[in-house]
Design a protein around this motif. Structure first.
Motif, PDB file in Angstrom:
ATOM      1  N   THR A   6       0.831  -1.203   0.000  1.00  0.00           N
ATOM      2  CA  THR A   6       0.000   0.000   0.000  1.00  0.00           C
ATOM      3  C   THR A   6       0.864   1.251   0.000  1.00  0.00           C
ATOM      4  N   SER A   7       1.907   1.258   0.804  1.00  0.00           N
ATOM      5  CA  SER A   7       2.794   2.422   0.906  1.00  0.00           C
ATOM      6  C   SER A   7       3.508   2.697  -0.410  1.00  0.00           C
ATOM      7  N   LEU A   8       3.980   1.647  -1.061  1.00  0.00           N
ATOM      8  CA  LEU A   8       4.658   1.817  -2.351  1.00  0.00           C
ATOM      9  C   LEU A   8       3.710   2.371  -3.403  1.00  0.00           C
ATOM     10  N   ASN A   9       2.471   1.911  -3.400  1.00  0.00           N
ATOM     11  CA  ASN A   9       1.481   2.434  -4.351  1.00  0.00           C
ATOM     12  C   ASN A   9       1.129   3.883  -4.051  1.00  0.00           C
ATOM     13  N   GLN A  10       1.024   4.225  -2.778  1.00  0.00           N
ATOM     14  CA  GLN A  10       0.673   5.600  -2.406  1.00  0.00           C
ATOM     15  C   GLN A  10       1.762   6.605  -2.767  1.00  0.00           C
ATOM     16  N   THR A  11       3.004   6.179  -2.770  1.00  0.00           N
ATOM     17  CA  THR A  11       4.116   7.082  -3.098  1.00  0.00           C
ATOM     18  C   THR A  11       4.540   6.978  -4.560  1.00  0.00           C
ATOM     19  N   LEU A  12       3.874   6.140  -5.339  1.00  0.00           N
ATOM     20  CA  LEU A  12       4.298   5.902  -6.721  1.00  0.00           C
ATOM     21  C   LEU A  12       4.221   7.165  -7.576  1.00  0.00           C
ATOM     22  N   SER A  13       3.127   7.922  -7.451  1.00  0.00           N
ATOM     23  CA  SER A  13       2.978   9.149  -8.247  1.00  0.00           C
ATOM     24  C   SER A  13       4.100  10.126  -7.943  1.00  0.00           C
ATOM     25  N   ARG A  14       4.354  10.314  -6.657  1.00  0.00           N
ATOM     26  CA  ARG A  14       5.408  11.241  -6.254  1.00  0.00           C
ATOM     27  C   ARG A  14       6.759  10.771  -6.805  1.00  0.00           C
ATOM     28  N   THR A  15       7.021   9.478  -6.714  1.00  0.00           N
ATOM     29  CA  THR A  15       8.288   8.927  -7.183  1.00  0.00           C
ATOM     30  C   THR A  15       8.473   9.156  -8.677  1.00  0.00           C
ATOM     31  N   ILE A  16       7.437   8.864  -9.468  1.00  0.00           N
ATOM     32  CA  ILE A  16       7.540   8.995 -10.923  1.00  0.00           C
ATOM     33  C   ILE A  16       7.645  10.455 -11.341  1.00  0.00           C
ATOM     34  N   ILE A  17       6.870  11.336 -10.712  1.00  0.00           N
ATOM     35  CA  ILE A  17       6.925  12.755 -11.058  1.00  0.00           C
ATOM     36  C   ILE A  17       8.292  13.341 -10.740  1.00  0.00           C
ATOM     37  N   THR A  18       8.801  13.057  -9.537  1.00  0.00           N
ATOM     38  CA  THR A  18      10.106  13.585  -9.138  1.00  0.00           C
ATOM     39  C   THR A  18      11.219  13.035 -10.018  1.00  0.00           C
ATOM     40  N   SER A  19      11.222  11.728 -10.207  1.00  0.00           N
ATOM     41  CA  SER A  19      12.266  11.112 -11.031  1.00  0.00           C
ATOM     42  C   SER A  19      12.162  11.562 -12.477  1.00  0.00           C
ATOM     43  N   GLY A  20      10.932  11.646 -12.982  1.00  0.00           N
ATOM     44  CA  GLY A  20      10.735  12.019 -14.381  1.00  0.00           C
ATOM     45  C   GLY A  20      11.200  13.422 -14.692  1.00  0.00           C
ATOM     46  N   THR A  21      10.864  14.397 -13.837  1.00  0.00           N
ATOM     47  CA  THR A  21      11.277  15.779 -14.088  1.00  0.00           C
ATOM     48  C   THR A  21      12.789  15.924 -13.974  1.00  0.00           C
ATOM     49  N   THR A  22      13.378  15.257 -12.986  1.00  0.00           N
ATOM     50  CA  THR A  22      14.836  15.305 -12.862  1.00  0.00           C
ATOM     51  C   THR A  22      15.508  14.641 -14.048  1.00  0.00           C
ATOM     52  N   PHE A  23      14.977  13.515 -14.482  1.00  0.00           N
ATOM     53  CA  PHE A  23      15.536  12.786 -15.627  1.00  0.00           C
ATOM     54  C   PHE A  23      15.527  13.664 -16.879  1.00  0.00           C
ATOM     55  N   LEU A  24      14.411  14.350 -17.143  1.00  0.00           N
ATOM     56  CA  LEU A  24      14.325  15.204 -18.332  1.00  0.00           C
ATOM     57  C   LEU A  24      15.322  16.350 -18.274  1.00  0.00           C
ATOM     58  N   THR A  25      15.494  16.932 -17.088  1.00  0.00           N
ATOM     59  CA  THR A  25      16.458  18.029 -16.937  1.00  0.00           C
ATOM     60  C   THR A  25      17.874  17.565 -17.222  1.00  0.00           C
ATOM     61  N   VAL A  26      18.247  16.419 -16.645  1.00  0.00           N
ATOM     62  CA  VAL A  26      19.603  15.899 -16.849  1.00  0.00           C
ATOM     63  C   VAL A  26      19.783  15.427 -18.293  1.00  0.00           C
ATOM     64  N   LEU A  27      18.713  14.922 -18.909  1.00  0.00           N
ATOM     65  CA  LEU A  27      18.793  14.493 -20.303  1.00  0.00           C
ATOM     66  C   LEU A  27      19.137  15.674 -21.214  1.00  0.00           C
ATOM     67  N   VAL A  28      18.561  16.835 -20.937  1.00  0.00           N
ATOM     68  CA  VAL A  28      18.895  18.037 -21.709  1.00  0.00           C
ATOM     69  C   VAL A  28      20.381  18.367 -21.555  1.00  0.00           C
ATOM     70  N   LEU A  29      20.895  18.269 -20.330  1.00  0.00           N
ATOM     71  CA  LEU A  29      22.332  18.487 -20.107  1.00  0.00           C
ATOM     72  C   LEU A  29      23.166  17.480 -20.893  1.00  0.00           C
ATOM     73  N   PHE A  30      22.748  16.224 -20.856  1.00  0.00           N
ATOM     74  CA  PHE A  30      23.491  15.169 -21.531  1.00  0.00           C
ATOM     75  C   PHE A  30      23.567  15.415 -23.036  1.00  0.00           C
ATOM     76  N   ILE A  31      22.476  15.895 -23.620  1.00  0.00           N
ATOM     77  CA  ILE A  31      22.427  16.084 -25.070  1.00  0.00           C
ATOM     78  C   ILE A  31      23.125  17.368 -25.499  1.00  0.00           C
ATOM     79  N   PHE A  32      22.907  18.473 -24.760  1.00  0.00           N
ATOM     80  CA  PHE A  32      23.317  19.782 -25.259  1.00  0.00           C
ATOM     81  C   PHE A  32      24.508  20.419 -24.539  1.00  0.00           C
TER      82      PHE A  32
END
Length: 309
Positions: free
Chosen positions: A235-261
């Motif tokens: 239950t705890s893992l499911n309740q925090t899943l949205s937060r985990t994906i949003i936080t990881s996803g936004t950070t991933f996209l930011t670092v991906l821009v650095l990696f490419i450009f």
């Protein structure tokens, strides 16, 4: 903000499959480290690093042959573009002497394609050794600090599981650096001070996500007053899943821009962070919390609750 209104994924039932995947990845990394080793930058092995840029595209093999004929040996490869070259050498002599030697050799052979020496850095063997030990102490200090923090905030089994997850993340990234270090000339994967900073960032990012999951587990244990730990963890893992994906996803996209450009100077750093985000998110869900659960199921001792802050 909720990415998913409600999820009911049975993460806990997949934990043994996840353990198997992680074990294969970690063993592959360790084997590569033992047999291939790591490519150390001049920060940790000493030597001189020269970055050259030509006006037109140039073949790395031609530059390599000219410099070796001139007495400059070492690693010579592309540096981000077809016009830039990275030279890492153990040249014994003055930096100005190396600068003159390189410039004269290239001017004689490639007079129709002028070059510019963008950067030249030199690190002595003793300084490199000091930097290596300082990096190891920084990593060890970070691990001890995390162990103490999580141990005080929760309890020892949570702290031990979080350290297992951090080592899991770092070993997988290190293994990739070992496996890919000599494959991509356009993306230097040398271990230097910026990569150590990346490992510390990975450790901090991973433990931050893990602590959020641990907090939710503790809150659910307190509110449900139940000994059904597998259900509570799920239950705890499911309740925090949205937060985990949003936080990881936004950070991933930011670092991906650095990696490419951002260019080759920080490409190794951004690559380590990119992989670390993916692996750290995975370990927060499938390693850190499940290890605590398995520990509890084996010991049969109830999880002790501490303050919420």
């Amino acid at each position: 903000m909720q990415l998913f209104s409600k999820t009911d994924i049975d993460f806990i039932s997949y934990r043994k499959i996840a353990y198997g995947i992680s074990l294969v990845l970690v063993i592959a990394g360790v084997v590569s480290l033992l047999f291939r080793g790591l490519n150390y930058g001049i920060d940790f092995k000493g030597g001189t690093e020269v970055v050259l840029r030509f006006e037109q595209e140039i073949a790395v093999g031609d530059v390599r042959q000219v410099l070796r004929d001139a007495g400059v040996s070492g690693s010579i490869k592309s540096y981000g573009t077809e016009r830039s070259i990275l030279v890492q050498t153990d040249f014994e002599g003055d930096v100005n002497q190396l600068r003159t030697l390189v410039s004269n050799a290239l001017n004689d052979r490639f007079s129709e394609n002028p070059h510019e020496l963008l950067r030249i850095d030199a690190v002595g063997p003793s300084i490199a050794s000091d930097l290596k030990w300082a990096a190891l102490k920084a990593l060890l200090g970070a691990v001890i600090a995390i162990l103490l923090y999580v141990g005080i905030r929760f309890e020892f089994r949570f702290a031990a599981a979080s350290i297992v997850a951090i080592f899991h993340d770092v070993f997988i990234v290190l293994g990739l650096f070992s496996l890919l270090g000599g494959v991509f000339d356009v993306m230097p994967l040398d271990i230097n001070q910026s990569i150590i900073a990346a490992f510390l960032t990975i450790a901090g990012y991973s433990i931050n996500d893990t602590v959020v999951v641990y907090d939710r587990i503790r809150e659910n244990i307190r509110s449900q007053k139940s000994a059904d730990y597998p259900k509570i963890f799920n239950t705890s893992l499911n309740q925090t899943l949205s937060r985990t994906i949003i936080t990881s996803g936004t950070t991933f996209l930011t670092v991906l821009v650095l990696f490419i450009f951002a260019g080759p100077a920080i490409r190794g750093f951004s690559f380590a962070i990119l992989i670390g985000i993916v692996v750290g998110t995975y370990s927060s869900i499938f390693i850190a919390a499940p290890v605590v659960l398995d520990w509890q199921l084996r010991s049969k001792k109830p999880i002790r609750l501490r303050g919420s802050n």
